[in-house]
Scaffold this motif. Structure first.
Motif, mmCIF file in Angstrom:
data_model
loop_
_atom_site.group_PDB
_atom_site.id
_atom_site.type_symbol
_atom_site.label_atom_id
_atom_site.label_comp_id
_atom_site.label_asym_id
_atom_site.label_seq_id
_atom_site.Cartn_x
_atom_site.Cartn_y
_atom_site.Cartn_z
ATOM 1 N N GLY A 136 0.869 -1.177 0.000
ATOM 2 C CA GLY A 136 0.000 0.000 0.000
ATOM 3 C C GLY A 136 0.901 1.220 0.000
ATOM 4 N N ILE A 137 0.325 2.396 -0.056
ATOM 5 C CA ILE A 137 1.162 3.611 -0.028
ATOM 6 C C ILE A 137 0.400 4.728 0.685
ATOM 7 N N GLY A 138 1.105 5.723 1.188
ATOM 8 C CA GLY A 138 0.462 6.825 1.908
ATOM 9 C C GLY A 138 -0.303 6.278 3.106
ATOM 10 N N GLY A 139 -1.553 6.690 3.214
ATOM 11 C CA GLY A 139 -2.368 6.258 4.353
ATOM 12 C C GLY A 139 -2.609 4.757 4.380
ATOM 13 N N SER A 140 -2.399 4.090 3.272
ATOM 14 C CA SER A 140 -2.594 2.644 3.250
ATOM 15 C C SER A 140 -1.332 1.896 3.659
ATOM 16 N N ALA A 141 -0.289 2.627 4.035
ATOM 17 C CA ALA A 141 0.963 1.978 4.453
ATOM 18 C C ALA A 141 1.551 2.570 5.732
ATOM 19 N N ALA A 174 -3.462 -3.179 -0.087
ATOM 20 C CA ALA A 174 -4.199 -2.160 0.655
ATOM 21 C C ALA A 174 -4.308 -0.893 -0.173
ATOM 22 N N SER A 175 -5.496 -0.590 -0.624
ATOM 23 C CA SER A 175 -5.688 0.637 -1.392
ATOM 24 C C SER A 175 -7.151 1.037 -1.299
ATOM 25 N N LYS A 176 -7.389 2.234 -0.804
ATOM 26 C CA LYS A 176 -8.776 2.704 -0.707
ATOM 27 C C LYS A 176 -9.432 2.666 -2.084
ATOM 28 N N THR A 177 -8.718 3.179 -3.085
ATOM 29 C CA THR A 177 -9.293 3.286 -4.426
ATOM 30 C C THR A 177 -9.077 2.034 -5.271
ATOM 31 N N PHE A 178 -8.093 1.246 -4.930
ATOM 32 C CA PHE A 178 -7.649 0.075 -5.698
ATOM 33 C C PHE A 178 -7.251 0.462 -7.132
ATOM 34 N N THR A 179 -6.703 1.679 -7.258
ATOM 35 C CA THR A 179 -6.238 2.115 -8.578
ATOM 36 C C THR A 179 -4.828 2.716 -8.499
ATOM 37 N N THR A 180 -4.304 2.899 -7.297
ATOM 38 C CA THR A 180 -3.029 3.624 -7.157
ATOM 39 C C THR A 180 -1.908 2.865 -7.869
ATOM 40 N N ILE A 181 -1.236 3.550 -8.771
ATOM 41 C CA ILE A 181 -0.321 2.848 -9.691
ATOM 42 C C ILE A 181 0.811 2.115 -8.965
ATOM 43 N N GLN A 197 3.708 13.307 9.476
ATOM 44 C CA GLN A 197 3.902 14.178 8.304
ATOM 45 C C GLN A 197 2.723 14.061 7.357
ATOM 46 N N GLN A 198 2.302 12.837 7.052
ATOM 47 C CA GLN A 198 1.165 12.717 6.133
ATOM 48 C C GLN A 198 -0.099 13.277 6.782
ATOM 49 N N LEU A 199 -0.320 12.859 8.040
ATOM 50 C CA LEU A 199 -1.553 13.281 8.717
ATOM 51 C C LEU A 199 -1.683 14.804 8.704
ATOM 52 N N MET A 232 0.426 17.264 7.130
ATOM 53 C CA MET A 232 0.726 18.059 5.928
ATOM 54 C C MET A 232 -0.255 17.775 4.799
ATOM 55 N N GLU A 233 -0.731 16.525 4.688
ATOM 56 C CA GLU A 233 -1.725 16.250 3.641
ATOM 57 C C GLU A 233 -3.083 16.810 4.069
ATOM 58 N N SER A 234 -3.334 16.859 5.378
ATOM 59 C CA SER A 234 -4.620 17.397 5.843
ATOM 60 C C SER A 234 -4.658 18.918 5.780
ATOM 61 N N ASP A 268 -9.613 16.766 2.276
ATOM 62 C CA ASP A 268 -9.324 16.502 0.854
ATOM 63 C C ASP A 268 -7.813 16.581 0.654
ATOM 64 N N GLN A 269 -7.330 16.260 -0.523
ATOM 65 C CA GLN A 269 -5.884 16.287 -0.809
ATOM 66 C C GLN A 269 -5.654 16.462 -2.306
ATOM 67 N N PHE A 270 -6.268 17.526 -2.849
ATOM 68 C CA PHE A 270 -6.137 17.724 -4.301
ATOM 69 C C PHE A 270 -4.691 18.027 -4.713
ATOM 70 N N GLY A 271 -3.894 18.478 -3.723
ATOM 71 C CA GLY A 271 -2.502 18.831 -4.035
ATOM 72 C C GLY A 271 -1.663 17.682 -4.558
ATOM 73 N N VAL A 272 -2.146 16.443 -4.422
ATOM 74 C CA VAL A 272 -1.338 15.311 -4.912
ATOM 75 C C VAL A 272 -1.657 14.979 -6.369
ATOM 76 N N GLU A 273 -2.691 15.629 -6.924
ATOM 77 C CA GLU A 273 -3.209 15.168 -8.214
ATOM 78 C C GLU A 273 -2.400 15.612 -9.432
ATOM 79 N N GLY A 308 0.796 16.217 -9.965
ATOM 80 C CA GLY A 308 1.998 15.405 -10.214
ATOM 81 C C GLY A 308 1.636 14.031 -10.765
ATOM 82 N N LYS A 309 0.526 13.442 -10.217
ATOM 83 C CA LYS A 309 0.093 12.116 -10.693
ATOM 84 C C LYS A 309 -0.264 12.200 -12.179
ATOM 85 N N LYS A 310 -0.995 13.266 -12.548
ATOM 86 C CA LYS A 310 -1.430 13.404 -13.943
ATOM 87 C C LYS A 310 -0.217 13.587 -14.853
HETATM 88 O O1 F6P Z 1 -1.889 10.362 -3.384
HETATM 89 C C1 F6P Z 1 -2.344 10.582 -2.086
HETATM 90 C C2 F6P Z 1 -3.231 9.454 -1.613
HETATM 91 O O2 F6P Z 1 -4.468 9.539 -2.208
HETATM 92 C C3 F6P Z 1 -3.342 9.448 -0.094
HETATM 93 O O3 F6P Z 1 -4.272 10.350 0.382
HETATM 94 C C4 F6P Z 1 -3.661 8.028 0.149
HETATM 95 O O4 F6P Z 1 -3.468 7.674 1.492
HETATM 96 C C5 F6P Z 1 -2.699 7.350 -0.803
HETATM 97 O O5 F6P Z 1 -2.666 8.193 -1.935
HETATM 98 C C6 F6P Z 1 -3.038 5.949 -1.196
HETATM 99 O O6 F6P Z 1 -4.286 5.877 -1.821
HETATM 100 P P1 F6P Z 1 -5.026 4.500 -1.975
HETATM 101 O O7 F6P Z 1 -5.276 3.954 -0.614
HETATM 102 O O8 F6P Z 1 -6.299 4.784 -2.718
HETATM 103 O O9 F6P Z 1 -4.126 3.574 -2.771
#
Ligand code: F6P
Length: 521
Positions: free
Chosen positions: A150-155, A202-209, A344-346, A348-350, A486-491, A493-495
């Motif tokens: 997982g990554i970010g909040g999922s890790a 572990a991924s909330k969206t199940f799409t994180t690359i 830091q994530q909690l 700065m991302e918040s 929300d956390q639009f600031g991460v979008e 760079g992803k795009k």
């Molecule tokens: O890119 C930021 C973020 O959306 C975080 O807020 C989130 O914790 C992380 O990526 C992982 O997202 P996901 O759990 O959907 O894979």
């Protein structure tokens, strides 16, 4: 300007114009300062709803510059900002994440939400408990290792909690992999026997690359190592169960959590699965109990009596009145080595935003940069700047009265004495030269800190510590008028990464040259 905005401005003007006594002057002026600015929080140690012994922590804010006059102004600010209404909305499933039009129901995951949300959360928890216990009972064969991807909040939460709570012995050996750099996954492979390894995706969206690429490589590894049914070794932790099914995970091994639980607030949900697998379900419930006790405290107390809100008062004071651009946390406990990363994530991302919840640009600083490390290591590295640098950095010290180790008690004694000495030295200052005049050996002093003294670092206490910081972050957001969910600031760079990958997009000359140098186009 609205009446509210005018009142807010007046309060901040009064805060700015107020006297600036030093910490030493504040202590001299008030003999009961330590008592007045220390909070004791307790929680049971026996699991949600069960009668049990209690443990707790002491939070000492007396070495901050808050005094009665400042606190009165902050308590007015709390009223004008609508703190109690915002808090009520948070716990009652109100749409507090206004930009995404949803609630933030992480509290319900530990029993602090509406009846319906809590009921749903406990049903999901029971489902996770059944899977955890089935795995412990050998239903999926011998399971010695778990690679949690997982990554970010999922890790970050699982990594922190597993590291903090399994120093003695874990029921299952957990490796958390977040980085897309293949080295991270290879390192986990090297430490695990494929025949006895499960993979948690572990991924909330199940799409994180990063996560989906790592998950595919983990499956390929199992296959290459001769595991007969690699997909049968996968557990999915997600708010998008349909995507996990599409990806090939059997429904019996999908542990869902509600969409209204944000990624960086998701450790209490099925994202906590590796923690429960490593420490056991009973201990995981204790972890939730500690968090729930902080929810209750946060809900039931106001003003300076509310410890997370008091911490937010101090943070706002340093950011806006004293111009502090960073805040630091040092854990005098090896088990909390990953806490600064988690915070830091909690934080700065918040709260790293430039607009208010109603999308107005802010003209004041929002979240400070959060950083830190472990004491005493950091003392021999970065504390030079804290004591003599030109930046004023409010510091949090965290230590446990009970040691985590079984070695000679001298170890723990040195750890604690160093922790307390640093807070005292930052405040006191002085000159270390023989004649007391050498500027290079001078310490200005009057540098603030807060000390968190835990009775012990058990699962409930870790839950309490994390929930405390969630509420502190929320309280800061309310005082700043921003949406922490929300956390639009991460979008962007992803795009742009996707564009580079697809060979699309109009890139600047520097980026084009880098792509070319790395053979990316
Ligand atoms: O890119 C930021 C973020 O959306 C975080 O807020 C989130 O914790 C992380 O990526 C992982 O997202 P996901 O759990 O959907 O894979």
């Amino acid at each position: 300007m609205t009446d509210n905005a005018q009142t807010l401005e007046q309060i901040w003007e009064s805060l700015k114009a107020g006297p600036r006594p030093t910490l030493t002057q504040l202590f001299d002026a008030s003999p009961d300062r330590v008592e007045a600015l220390t909070r004791r929080l307790d929680w049971p140690t026996g699991g949600v709803g069960e009668a049990a012994e209690s443990t707790g922590m002491r939070l000492d804010f007396s070495k901050t510059h808050l005094d009665d006059a400042t606190l009165q102004l902050f308590e007015q600010l709390e009223q004008v900002c609508g703190f109690s209404e915002a808090r009520e909305a948070l716990f009652s499933g109100g749409v507090v994440n206004v930009t995404e039009g949803r609630a933030a129901n992480h509290g319900a995951m530990r029993g602090s939400g509406t009846d319906a949300e809590t009921e749903e959360a406990f049903a999901l928890l029971a489902r996770m408990g059944m899977l955890v216990e089935a795995i412990h009972d050998g239903v999926l064969g011998k399971v010695k290792h778990l690679i949690h991807i997982g990554i970010g909040g999922s890790a970050l939460g699982p990594a922190l909690a597993v590291d903090a709570l399994t120093r003695d012995l874990a029921k299952v050996d957990v490796h958390v992999v977040s980085n897309i750099d293949g080295l991270a996954l290879e390192q986990a492979f090297a430490a695990c026997d494929p025949a006895t390894t499960l993979i948690a995706v572990a991924s909330k969206t199940f799409t994180t690359i990063e996560t989906m690429t790592n998950a595919a490589s983990a499956l390929a590894w199992l296959e290459k190592e001769g595991v007969s049914d690699p997909s049968g070794r996968v557990v999915a932790l997600t708010a998008s169960p349909e995507k996990a099914v599409e990806w090939g995970v059997d429904e019996t091994r999908i542990l869902p959590f509600p969409e209204s639980v944000g990624g960086r607030y998701s450790l209490w949900s099925s994202i906590g699965f590796p923690v429960a697998l490593a420490i056991g379900m009973e201990e995981f419930r204790e972890f939730l109990t500690g968090a729930q006790a902080i929810d209750t405290h946060f809900l039931q107390s106001d003003g300076r009596a509310n410890a997370p809100l008091l911490a937010a008062f101090a943070e706002q004071y340093y950011a806006r009145i004293r111009g502090c651009q960073t805040r630091a946390v040092f854990a005098y406990d090896e088990r909390l080595a990953l806490l600064p990363d988690y915070l830091q994530q909690l934080e700065m991302e918040s709260n790293g935003k430039s607009v208010t919840a109603s999308s107005e640009p802010v003209d004041y600083p929002t979240a400070p940069i959060s950083w830190g490390g472990v004491g005493t290591d950091a003392q021999h590295a970065v504390f030079q700047l804290l004591h003599q640098g030109t930046h004023l950095v409010p510091v949090d010290f965290i230590a446990s009265v009970a040691p985590g180790d079984d070695l000679d008690p001298a170890h723990h004694k040195i750890l604690l004495t160093n922790c307390f000495a640093q807070g005292a030295a930052l405040m006191k200052g002085g000159n270390m030269s023989a004649d007391g005049k050498d500027p290079a050996r001078a310490f200005a002093g009057d540098r603030p800190s807060t000390t968190f003294l835990l009775d012990d670092l058990d699962p409930a206490t870790l839950g309490a510590l994390i929930a405390f910081h969630e509420h502190r972050t929320f309280a800061n957001a309310v005082l700043m008028g921003i949406n922490p969910f929300d956390q639009f600031g991460v979008e962007l760079g992803k795009k742009m990464a996707k564009d580079i990958d697809a060979g699309e997009g109009d890139f600047d000359a520097s980026t084009k040259a880098l792509m070319q140098a790395a053979g990316l186009n």
